[in-house]
Scaffold this motif. Structure first.
Motif, short mmCIF file in Angstrom:
data_model
loop_
_atom_site.label_atom_id
_atom_site.label_comp_id
_atom_site.label_asym_id
_atom_site.label_seq_id
_atom_site.Cartn_x
_atom_site.Cartn_y
_atom_site.Cartn_z
N LYS A 182 5.02 2.09 8.53
CA LYS A 182 3.57 1.95 8.58
C LYS A 182 3.02 2.56 9.86
CE LYS A 182 3.74 -2.43 6.02
NZ LYS A 182 3.38 -3.87 6.04
N ALA A 183 1.81 3.06 9.74
CA ALA A 183 1.13 3.63 10.92
C ALA A 183 -0.37 3.57 10.69
CB ALA A 183 1.58 5.07 11.15
N ASP A 194 -4.80 3.84 7.36
CA ASP A 194 -3.53 3.11 7.43
C ASP A 194 -2.56 3.76 6.45
OD1 ASP A 194 -3.88 0.55 9.16
OD2 ASP A 194 -5.71 0.68 7.97
N LEU A 195 -1.37 4.06 6.94
CA LEU A 195 -0.36 4.72 6.13
C LEU A 195 0.83 3.80 5.92
CD1 LEU A 195 0.94 7.34 4.84
CD2 LEU A 195 1.92 7.73 7.12
N ALA A 196 1.30 3.73 4.68
CA ALA A 196 2.57 3.08 4.36
C ALA A 196 3.36 4.09 3.53
CB ALA A 196 2.35 1.79 3.56
N VAL A 197 4.56 4.45 3.99
CA VAL A 197 5.33 5.48 3.32
C VAL A 197 6.77 5.02 3.14
CG1 VAL A 197 5.83 6.62 5.52
CG2 VAL A 197 6.02 7.93 3.39
N SER A 198 7.37 5.36 2.01
CA SER A 198 8.75 4.96 1.70
C SER A 198 9.48 6.13 1.06
CB SER A 198 8.77 3.76 0.75
OG SER A 198 10.07 3.56 0.21
N GLY A 199 10.58 6.53 1.70
CA GLY A 199 11.42 7.55 1.09
C GLY A 199 12.16 7.01 -0.10
N VAL A 206 -2.26 5.52 1.32
CA VAL A 206 -3.21 5.77 2.41
C VAL A 206 -4.45 4.91 2.16
CG1 VAL A 206 -4.63 7.47 3.59
CG2 VAL A 206 -2.38 8.13 2.70
N THR A 207 -4.80 4.09 3.16
CA THR A 207 -5.97 3.21 3.04
C THR A 207 -6.99 3.61 4.10
OG1 THR A 207 -4.57 1.39 2.27
CG2 THR A 207 -6.80 0.84 3.02
N LEU A 208 -8.14 4.08 3.65
CA LEU A 208 -9.21 4.47 4.56
C LEU A 208 -10.16 3.29 4.76
CD1 LEU A 208 -10.09 8.03 3.15
CD2 LEU A 208 -8.47 7.44 4.99
#
Length: 285
Positions: A182-183, A194-199, A206-208
């Motif tokens: 998360k970032a 807000d970013l949540a990413v999973s390989g 992406v939440t604006l």
């Protein structure tokens, strides 16, 4: 839902798949030890995951309760007799009695009599026989009713569970992934992303939040930036109404892309990004 249950609870929790146990938790279809393990896991998990889990438990229980919250009606007075009459071995059917060990089944037949030779004693015998038959069959009938009710609950419950499991969104899958990263980034135009990413899930969310509306006659446009330097791929446009409050964008198949970019474009969007870039959100580790 895009995965199956693991062989055991520990494996699923190690992978971060606790949400997939919510419906079993709600229906008490797990052991006391498994319930304690899940409770302990949620106590240490991201609060958002815990809130989602509890919401799914609530929704499952509410669905089951609603399904059976029908208006109560008194059954017909002769319902029990009608049920008994339809059960195998009911009075009037020629059914063998249970076979004793080493013996043969015997079929009992009522004594034959002339139609005009019906006595009071015969009537009493027939009444006694029917009462005995009803008494011996009552427990069997009860078991049949319970079994039928259980089968109905399993059938309806199975649909309920399947429907709730299918409600797992990509956002939930990313948030519960064991490798989720998360970032939060500040946007040049204002607001945050807000970013949540999973390989593991090969997906990102992406939440604006707090993003101001674009200037009149323009829209925001989101792009995937390929890692190999080829042309950006459009993910669609967003109007001022779209970004009011919070705007969630779910992105699948992100392997091969290095970032997500947002630009301001004329109404209807553009074939290629127009500089300057409002935000560039890296997808790499």
């Amino acid at each position: 839902m895009n995965r199956r249950f693991a062989d055991d609870l520990g494996t699923d929790l190690a992978r971060g798949h606790v949400l997939e146990w919510a419906e079993l938790y709600a229906l008490d279809a797990i052991s006391a030890d498994e319930r304690r393990i899940i409770d302990a896991f949620l106590a240490d998990a991201d609060p958002a995951v815990g809130a989602t889990f509890l919401e799914r438990v609530r929704a499952c229980r509410e669905t089951v309760t609603t399904a059976y919250a029908n208006e109560q009606m008194d059954p017909p007075a002769d319902l029990f007799d009608r049920i008994l009459a339809r059960l195998p071995g009911a009075v009037g059917d020629a059914v063998p009695t249970p076979v004793e060990a080493g013996g043969a089944a015997e079929v009992s037949e009522p004594p034959r009599s002339h139609p005009h030779d019906v006595t009071h004693d015969a009537g009493q015998d027939e009444l006694a026989r029917r009462r005995t038959a009803r008494a011996s069959m009552s427990s069997r009938a009860a078991r049949w009713v319970v079994a039928a009710a259980a089968a109905t609950v399993l059938a309806v419950g199975g649909v309920t569970i399947a429907q709730n499991l299918q409600q797992t969104t990509l956002q939930e899958q990313v948030l519960q992934a064991s490798d989720v990263r998360k970032a939060q980034l500040a946007l040049a135009s204002g607001g945050t992303a807000d970013l949540a990413v999973s390989g593991e899930e090969d997906a990102a969310v992406v939440t604006l939040s707090g993003v101001p509306a674009p200037i009149p006659g323009h829209v925001y446009q989101m792009w995937r930036i390929p890692a190999d330097g080829t042309d950006p791929v459009s993910e669609g446009t967003m109007t001022g109404e779209d970004v009011a409050g919070s705007k969630v964008t779910e992105l699948e198949d992100i392997s091969g892309f290095s970032a997500i970019a947002i630009t301001v474009e004329p109404d209807g969007g553009s074939a290629t990004p127009t500089l300057p870039i409002v935000a560039q959100i890296p997808l790499g580790a």
